[in-house]
Design a protein around this motif. Structure first.
Motif, short mmCIF file in Angstrom:
data_model
loop_
_atom_site.label_atom_id
_atom_site.label_comp_id
_atom_site.label_asym_id
_atom_site.label_seq_id
_atom_site.Cartn_x
_atom_site.Cartn_y
_atom_site.Cartn_z
N VAL A 1 -4.09 -3.91 38.17
CA VAL A 1 -4.75 -4.52 36.84
C VAL A 1 -5.22 -5.73 37.05
CG1 VAL A 1 -4.25 -4.79 34.40
CG2 VAL A 1 -3.29 -2.65 35.32
N HIS A 2 -6.34 -6.10 36.28
CA HIS A 2 -7.02 -7.48 36.39
C HIS A 2 -6.77 -8.25 35.09
CE1 HIS A 2 -8.74 -6.42 40.54
NE2 HIS A 2 -9.21 -5.31 39.92
N PRO B 1 8.01 4.79 23.27
CA PRO B 1 7.85 6.14 23.79
C PRO B 1 6.46 6.85 23.52
CG PRO B 1 9.22 6.28 21.97
CD PRO B 1 8.92 4.78 22.21
N ASP B 2 5.37 6.53 24.06
CA ASP B 2 3.86 6.87 23.98
C ASP B 2 3.44 7.50 24.99
OD1 ASP B 2 3.76 4.71 25.64
OD2 ASP B 2 2.20 3.55 24.20
N GLY B 3 4.15 7.89 25.96
CA GLY B 3 3.80 8.68 27.09
C GLY B 3 3.12 7.99 28.09
N TRP B 4 3.56 6.62 28.27
CA TRP B 4 3.16 5.60 29.20
C TRP B 4 3.54 6.08 30.62
CZ3 TRP B 4 7.16 4.07 32.25
CH2 TRP B 4 8.45 4.28 31.81
N TRP B 5 4.31 7.06 30.89
CA TRP B 5 5.04 7.51 32.11
C TRP B 5 3.97 8.32 32.83
CZ3 TRP B 5 7.53 8.05 27.37
CH2 TRP B 5 7.27 9.35 26.91
N ARG B 6 2.90 9.06 31.78
CA ARG B 6 2.02 9.74 32.67
C ARG B 6 0.96 8.76 33.31
NH1 ARG B 6 3.22 12.93 27.98
NH2 ARG B 6 1.72 11.86 26.63
N ASP B 7 0.70 7.61 32.97
CA ASP B 7 -0.48 6.71 33.37
C ASP B 7 0.23 5.31 33.34
OD1 ASP B 7 -2.60 5.36 33.97
OD2 ASP B 7 -3.98 5.87 32.37
N ARG B 8 0.93 4.74 34.17
CA ARG B 8 1.57 3.32 33.96
C ARG B 8 0.34 2.25 34.11
NH1 ARG B 8 7.49 3.54 35.61
NH2 ARG B 8 7.98 5.75 35.52
N GLU B 9 -0.64 2.54 34.78
CA GLU B 9 -1.63 1.63 34.90
C GLU B 9 -2.40 1.09 33.86
OE1 GLU B 9 -5.26 -0.03 37.89
OE2 GLU B 9 -4.37 1.97 38.35
N GLY B 10 -2.73 2.67 33.25
CA GLY B 10 -3.54 2.49 31.86
C GLY B 10 -2.66 2.06 30.79
N ALA B 11 -1.61 2.24 30.88
CA ALA B 11 -0.40 1.46 29.78
C ALA B 11 -0.39 0.11 29.78
CB ALA B 11 0.97 2.05 29.94
N ALA B 12 -0.43 -0.47 31.03
CA ALA B 12 -0.69 -1.90 31.28
C ALA B 12 -1.83 -2.48 30.97
CB ALA B 12 -0.32 -2.34 32.87
N VAL B 13 -3.16 -1.51 31.24
CA VAL B 13 -4.34 -2.15 30.72
C VAL B 13 -4.43 -2.10 29.48
CG1 VAL B 13 -6.86 -1.52 30.65
CG2 VAL B 13 -5.41 -1.37 32.90
#
Length: 293
Positions: free
Chosen positions: A229-230, A176-188
């Protein structure tokens, strides 16, 4: 006791010295030693026929030698293979390491796959010849005792190719680190951490394999807004066209058909059953998070 001939004259590194065990046995390399087992499925294993004045001269072994001070065995094995057999930069990709440890001294065998075919070149006086030898023919040669002892285990692992398949959405969603606000950034961010892990390898026990360290292929399956994401060095990113679960099962089945030993990372119970059904070993997200630190 067999006498040990002197090394030929020339510049010496601090690591170029004998280590003497309490039993009187001597091992070359003050900081340990390492060698490269380069494996080409078409041509076999690259072996070095050792010159007569060397320790156990006249036998066949792997290109290798003493580590330099502060040098890791992976870099040392590559450097020695370049010095003794002209192995080009980038020609091999490490797969796993095996260690022979006698307490006062360690020898690390780096098993690597040939990514760019090359012809070895005798580039120092320690080699009579260099040759690619089929695994089935190696036992017919007079082998260096150390290599002869390790060869059965090394040979048994030449067919083992591990892969780690990761459910990105499940791993990201487990913290629970706030990933839901930026899912793509979390995946990167997850991809970049996995790329760092890929460069250092995994302990063998994490993959339920023998040896010391393994360098598996990593596949990160992304879905939804993270589909942009690449990939990165050591990490292949697979964008799911629809269901991420379906994409994971398809990848696991395809990898297994290609002969890979798949470890899938997810804590989804239903998905676990489907992945196990296509032959994958399944571990929870905590397994990966612990490795990522």
């Amino acid at each position: 006791m067999t006498s040990v001939p002197p090394r030929p004259p020339g510049p010496r590194d601090p690591g170029d010295a004998w280590v003497v065990a309490e039993t009187g046995e001597r091992y070359w390399g003050r900081f340990g030693a390492a060698g490269l087992l380069a494996f080409d499925p078409e041509r076999g294993v690259l072996l070095q026929h050792r010159v007569g004045w060397s320790h156990h001269g006249g036998t066949w072994a792997l290109p290798g030698g003493a580590l330099h001070e502060g040098e890791g065995p992976l870099l040392g094995a590559i450097r020695e293979s370049q010095e003794e057999a002209g192995v080009p930069d980038g020609a091999v990709v490490p797969r796993f390491t095996h260690v022979y440890d006698v307490g006062v001294w360690r020898y690390t065998t780096v098993v690597a796959d040939v990514a760019e075919p090359f012809e070895p070149v005798i580039s120092d006086p320690e080699s009579l010849e260099l040759a690619w030898v089929a695994p089935g023919d190696i036992d017919d040669l007079p082998l260096h005792p150390g290599f002869a002892a390790a060869w059965p285990l090394l040979r048994s692992q030449l067919a083992v190719r591990p892969a780690v398949l990761i459910d990105a959405a499940n791993v990201v969603g487990s913290v629970p680190d706030g990933w839901w606000r930026d899912r793509e950034g979390a995946a990167v961010r997850l991809r970049d951490r996995i790329a760092s892990l890929a460069s250092t390898g995994l302990p063998a026990e994490a993959l339920s394999l023998v040896g010391e360290w393994w360098f598996p292929g990593f596949e990160l399956v992304v879905e939804g807004v993270a589909r942009g994401v690449h990939g990165a060095d050591g990490v292949r990113v697979v964008a799911a066209d629809g269901s991420g679960d379906d994409a994971l099962v398809r990848r696991a089945a395809s990898d297994a058909e290609d002969g890979l030993r798949v470890t899938a990372v997810t804590s989804d119970r239903e998905l676990r059953g489907r992945l196990e059904g296509v032959g994958a070993r399944v571990v929870g997200t905590r397994w990966l998070l612990d490795l990522l630190g």
